[in-house]
Design a protein around this motif. Structure first.
Motif, PDB file in Angstrom:
ATOM      1  N   ALA A 328       0.829  -1.160   0.094  1.00 25.70           N
ATOM      2  CA  ALA A 328      -0.115  -0.035   0.132  1.00 25.70           C
ATOM      3  C   ALA A 328       0.881   1.340  -0.129  1.00 25.70           C
ATOM      4  CB  ALA A 328      -0.830  -0.185   1.347  1.00 25.70           C
ATOM      5  N   LYS A 329       1.838   1.339   0.860  1.00 27.78           N
ATOM      6  CA  LYS A 329       3.034   2.565   0.823  1.00 27.78           C
ATOM      7  C   LYS A 329       3.533   2.461  -0.482  1.00 27.78           C
ATOM      8  CE  LYS A 329       3.894   2.448   5.720  1.00 27.78           C
ATOM      9  NZ  LYS A 329       5.015   1.886   6.610  1.00 27.78           N
ATOM     10  N   LEU A 330       3.847   1.503  -0.944  1.00 26.34           N
ATOM     11  CA  LEU A 330       4.697   1.585  -2.495  1.00 26.34           C
ATOM     12  C   LEU A 330       3.873   1.828  -3.392  1.00 26.34           C
ATOM     13  CD1 LEU A 330       7.398   0.501  -3.345  1.00 26.34           C
ATOM     14  CD2 LEU A 330       6.419  -1.458  -4.206  1.00 26.34           C
ATOM     15  N   THR A 331       2.632   1.690  -3.645  1.00 27.02           N
ATOM     16  CA  THR A 331       1.500   2.008  -4.711  1.00 27.02           C
ATOM     17  C   THR A 331       0.674   3.428  -4.454  1.00 27.02           C
ATOM     18  OG1 THR A 331      -0.189   0.591  -3.823  1.00 27.02           O
ATOM     19  CG2 THR A 331       1.483  -0.397  -5.310  1.00 27.02           C
ATOM     20  N   GLY A 332       0.658   3.411  -3.093  1.00 27.71           N
ATOM     21  CA  GLY A 332      -0.303   4.799  -2.773  1.00 27.71           C
ATOM     22  C   GLY A 332      -1.719   4.269  -2.811  1.00 27.71           C
ATOM     23  N   PHE A 333      -2.021   3.024  -2.850  1.00 26.78           N
ATOM     24  CA  PHE A 333      -3.349   2.931  -2.843  1.00 26.78           C
ATOM     25  C   PHE A 333      -3.513   2.114  -1.667  1.00 26.78           C
ATOM     26  CE2 PHE A 333      -3.346   3.320  -7.455  1.00 26.78           C
ATOM     27  CZ  PHE A 333      -4.370   3.704  -7.732  1.00 26.78           C
ATOM     28  N   LYS A 334      -4.988   2.433  -0.946  1.00 29.00           N
ATOM     29  CA  LYS A 334      -5.531   1.532   0.218  1.00 29.00           C
ATOM     30  C   LYS A 334      -5.983   0.287  -0.332  1.00 29.00           C
ATOM     31  CE  LYS A 334      -9.064   1.576   3.742  1.00 29.00           C
ATOM     32  NZ  LYS A 334     -10.190   2.301   4.162  1.00 29.00           N
ATOM     33  N   ILE A 335      -5.294  -0.946  -0.019  1.00 27.40           N
ATOM     34  CA  ILE A 335      -5.574  -2.113  -0.442  1.00 27.40           C
ATOM     35  C   ILE A 335      -6.266  -2.902   0.591  1.00 27.40           C
ATOM     36  CG2 ILE A 335      -4.594  -4.295  -1.352  1.00 27.40           C
ATOM     37  CD1 ILE A 335      -2.228  -2.594  -2.071  1.00 27.40           C
ATOM     38  N   ASP A 336      -7.486  -3.591   0.055  1.00 29.18           N
ATOM     39  CA  ASP A 336      -8.335  -4.768   0.711  1.00 29.18           C
ATOM     40  C   ASP A 336      -8.010  -5.966   0.017  1.00 29.18           C
ATOM     41  OD1 ASP A 336      -9.546  -3.998   2.833  1.00 29.18           O
ATOM     42  OD2 ASP A 336     -11.437  -3.160   2.131  1.00 29.18           O
ATOM     43  N   ILE A 337      -7.688  -7.061   0.870  1.00 31.59           N
ATOM     44  CA  ILE A 337      -7.646  -8.259   0.372  1.00 31.59           C
ATOM     45  C   ILE A 337      -8.675  -9.419   0.671  1.00 31.59           C
ATOM     46  CG2 ILE A 337      -6.220 -10.291   0.308  1.00 31.59           C
ATOM     47  CD1 ILE A 337      -3.663  -8.615   0.834  1.00 31.59           C
ATOM     48  N   LYS A 338      -9.363  -9.858  -0.562  1.00 39.74           N
ATOM     49  CA  LYS A 338     -10.362 -10.960  -0.323  1.00 39.74           C
ATOM     50  C   LYS A 338     -10.041 -12.106  -0.729  1.00 39.74           C
ATOM     51  CE  LYS A 338     -13.099  -7.296   1.062  1.00 39.74           C
ATOM     52  NZ  LYS A 338     -13.284  -6.943   2.379  1.00 39.74           N
ATOM     53  N   SER A 339     -10.328 -13.317   0.060  1.00 40.16           N
ATOM     54  CA  SER A 339     -10.086 -14.596  -0.595  1.00 40.16           C
ATOM     55  C   SER A 339     -11.273 -15.036  -1.654  1.00 40.16           C
ATOM     56  CB  SER A 339     -10.312 -15.659   0.345  1.00 40.16           C
ATOM     57  OG  SER A 339     -11.534 -15.657   1.006  1.00 40.16           O
ATOM     58  N   GLU A 340     -10.749 -15.684  -2.648  1.00 38.75           N
ATOM     59  CA  GLU A 340     -11.460 -16.126  -3.871  1.00 38.75           C
ATOM     60  C   GLU A 340     -12.702 -16.785  -3.587  1.00 38.75           C
ATOM     61  OE1 GLU A 340     -10.992 -18.490  -8.043  1.00 38.75           O
ATOM     62  OE2 GLU A 340      -9.638 -18.901  -6.413  1.00 38.75           O
ATOM     63  N   SER A 341     -13.078 -17.370  -2.497  1.00 31.42           N
ATOM     64  CA  SER A 341     -14.199 -18.211  -2.055  1.00 31.42           C
ATOM     65  C   SER A 341     -15.307 -16.924  -1.417  1.00 31.42           C
ATOM     66  CB  SER A 341     -13.843 -19.138  -1.006  1.00 31.42           C
ATOM     67  OG  SER A 341     -13.360 -18.911  -0.065  1.00 31.42           O
ATOM     68  N   ASP A 342     -14.721 -16.187  -0.631  1.00 31.34           N
ATOM     69  CA  ASP A 342     -15.238 -15.433  -0.032  1.00 31.34           C
ATOM     70  C   ASP A 342     -15.945 -14.134  -1.037  1.00 31.34           C
ATOM     71  OD1 ASP A 342     -15.158 -16.280   2.609  1.00 31.34           O
ATOM     72  OD2 ASP A 342     -13.472 -15.208   3.092  1.00 31.34           O
ATOM     73  N   MET A 343     -15.086 -13.761  -2.093  1.00 27.93           N
ATOM     74  CA  MET A 343     -15.447 -12.880  -2.976  1.00 27.93           C
ATOM     75  C   MET A 343     -16.523 -13.577  -3.876  1.00 27.93           C
ATOM     76  SD  MET A 343     -14.506  -9.990  -3.701  1.00 27.93           S
ATOM     77  CE  MET A 343     -14.920  -8.624  -5.177  1.00 27.93           C
ATOM     78  N   GLY A 344     -16.481 -14.929  -4.306  1.00 32.75           N
ATOM     79  CA  GLY A 344     -17.456 -15.505  -5.031  1.00 32.75           C
ATOM     80  C   GLY A 344     -18.765 -15.464  -4.236  1.00 32.75           C
ATOM     81  N   ASN A 345     -18.799 -15.718  -3.062  1.00 32.79           N
ATOM     82  CA  ASN A 345     -20.252 -15.510  -2.240  1.00 32.79           C
ATOM     83  C   ASN A 345     -20.649 -14.230  -2.364  1.00 32.79           C
ATOM     84  OD1 ASN A 345     -19.896 -18.060  -1.405  1.00 32.79           O
ATOM     85  ND2 ASN A 345     -18.846 -17.875   0.510  1.00 32.79           N
ATOM     86  N   LEU A 346     -19.817 -13.297  -2.060  1.00 34.94           N
ATOM     87  CA  LEU A 346     -20.338 -11.747  -2.130  1.00 34.94           C
ATOM     88  C   LEU A 346     -20.756 -11.434  -3.443  1.00 34.94           C
ATOM     89  CD1 LEU A 346     -17.801  -9.618  -0.289  1.00 34.94           C
ATOM     90  CD2 LEU A 346     -20.064  -9.826   0.206  1.00 34.94           C
ATOM     91  N   GLU A 347     -20.329 -11.953  -4.503  1.00 30.30           N
ATOM     92  CA  GLU A 347     -20.738 -11.765  -5.931  1.00 30.30           C
ATOM     93  C   GLU A 347     -22.059 -12.512  -6.103  1.00 30.30           C
ATOM     94  OE1 GLU A 347     -17.506 -12.839  -8.510  1.00 30.30           O
ATOM     95  OE2 GLU A 347     -16.607 -10.997  -8.359  1.00 30.30           O
TER      96      GLU A 347
END
Length: 478
Positions: A328-347
């Motif tokens: 996050a410091k290197l790129t200047g973006f606030k980064i949220d990390i989600k697992s593939e399965s949890d992201m699938g459930n959300l979608e």
């Protein structure tokens, strides 16, 4: 002392670089003060130093006036015309008033002035020399240390290394030679003060410039650095020559270049990644060694959601969140990390949200803006029924280790149904002929879930009644 003083001034100018004219000017001003202090004369005194033969003369200056009110400051026109017929009212006449023993006073004053000017000149020379090293790398020797600073000998000056600029796990001993980054140079009354650091991110950049010729000549550029001193650093590099690999160049043959920097920093780990104009690719590179499946951006908040495989979630986050924090410091973006399965459930549950609402659900997990729900304009895919009541609840656990240490839950995502669920506690008595065993089992489970939620309803009695009816239905069917 006349000729000796002139020779001393010339030697001073050659060896110390102190201009003779500056010293003479200061000497004349000091002699005026000394004369007034010793002889109590008014302010109309001038001292003249002859830099050819070294003679010092003191003059009293009087102004020509028709009427004399102070004989120390003025002279009458009549007396002035006796000296020179060209004088007029308002002219100034100098009278030599050099005392016989003024040579001793002049010698003492000259010594003090010269010593003072030498100190000032030396300070100025040292300051001008080390101000050029600001934002640069220098090698020094540890001289001594106290409760506040470690003192580093850089040659002509002693630099200070404060506690906040020291790497936490490093130990410094007298006579150790270390490389330091010159963070600031100040010209104080006590002389030049040089402040150095071992924790500054630019220390990494300067070390790479020393070890990697391509960085020094500009072929490879260090774009950004994220550092947790003494533990780990991430460096983003890019190449101006398409034939030059920036990462391989920094690593060096068999890792010799980067290993030299690691050794200088006592084992601090180095992650070298390639910078890219595309933020998505740059963020994927910054999260190495984790594999990134997808990057979704929220440009307004300059944040993003990263999807990684389930088995690499902990690798992407890193120990104590270090990997994602440095990325996050290197790129200047606030980064949220989600697992593939949890992201699938959300979608699956929130595939009809607008982009902004989707990010809101991802980040907040507990609230969905009502205006976004209304804007969908599709009652069949609404999260809430027409009476704004939740039809069903499904809890989805979402990993959000990039920003918090606890799990974030996306709660109360309602599912669409055209039929109202049976409510055994509010719909009155039941008739055995109206229900089959499967319906009764569903009603009993629903009532047990609601047990204790409403004090005005005797839930246990209703459950017992439904169980008796269920047994009677089973007996009749059997």
């Amino acid at each position: 002392m006349s000729k000796e003083l002139v020779a001393a001034l010339e030697t001073l100018e050659k060896e110390k670089g102190i201009s003779k004219e500056i010293v003479i000017e200061a000497l004349e001003a000091a002699l005026v003060s000394a004369y007034k202090r010793n002889y109590g004369t008014a302010q109309n005194v001038e001292v003249e130093f002859d830099d050819d033969n070294g003679e010092i003369k003191v003059y009293q200056v009087r102004e020509v006036s028709e009427e004399v009110y102070d004989s120390q400051l003025e002279i009458s026109l009549t007396d002035a015309l006796e000296i020179n017929k060209a004088y007029e009212v308002g002219d100034k006449i100098r009278f030599e008033v050099t005392p016989k023993n003024f040579g001793r006073i002049a010698a003492q004053t000259a010594k003090q002035v010269i010593m003072q000017r030498m100190r000032e000149a030396e300070r100025s020379i040292v300051y001008n020399e080390y101000i050029e090293y600001a934002d640069d790398l220098m090698t020094g020797t540890v001289e001594r240390q106290d409760n506040r600073f470690i003192y580093i000998n850089l040659g002509k000056v002693e630099a200070v290394l404060s506690k906040r600029d020291q790497i936490e796990n490093e130990r410094y001993h007298t006579h150790d030679r270390i490389k330091v980054y010159v963070s600031n140079v100040e010209n104080s009354t006590k002389g030049p003060q040089v402040f150095v650091s071992r924790t500054h991110p630019n220390l990494i950049k300067r070390l790479f410039e020393q070890e990697v010729p391509e960085i020094f000549d500009g072929t490879v550029e260090v774009v950004s650095i994220a550092r947790e001193a003494g533990d780990r650093s991430k460096i983003a590099v890019m190449s101006r020559d398409e034939n030059v690999d920036p990462v391989g160049t920094c690593v060096g043959p068999k890792g010799t270049r980067v290993q030299a920097i690691v050794n200088e920093l006592n084992g601090e780990n180095m992650d070298i990644v390639e910078w890219d104009e595309d933020p998505a690719i740059f963020i994927k590179n910054a999260l190495n060694p984790a594999q990134v499946l997808e990057v979704m951006f929220d440009k307004e908040n300059k944040s993003c959601v990263i999807v990684v495989p389930d088995y690499q979630l902990s690798l992407a986050i890193g120990k104590r969140g270090q990997n994602v924090r440095l990325a996050a410091k290197l790129t200047g973006f606030k980064i949220d990390i989600k697992s593939e399965s949890d992201m699938g459930n959300l979608e699956e549950k929130a595939d009809d949200l607008t982009n902004d609402s989707f990010f809101e659900a991802l980040n907040n997990g507990e609230e969905v803006a009502e205006q976004e729900v209304d804007s969908l304009g599709n009652s069949d895919k609404s999260f809430f029924d027409t009476e704004n009541e939740v039809a069903d609840i499904d809890e989805i656990q979402v990993s959000d280790a990039a920003n918090t240490n606890s799990d974030v839950y996306a709660e109360e995502i309602a599912t669409n149904t055209d039929q109202q669920p049976l409510d055994p506690l509010n719909d009155g008595d039941f008739e055995k002929g109206e229900l089959n065993p499967e319906d009764m089992e569903e009603l009993i489970q629903s009532a047990e879930k609601r047990d204790g939620m409403d004090e005005e309803v005797d839930t246990k009695a209703s459950i017992d009644e439904m169980k008796e009816i269920s047994e009677e239905i089973d007996e009749e069917n059997s």
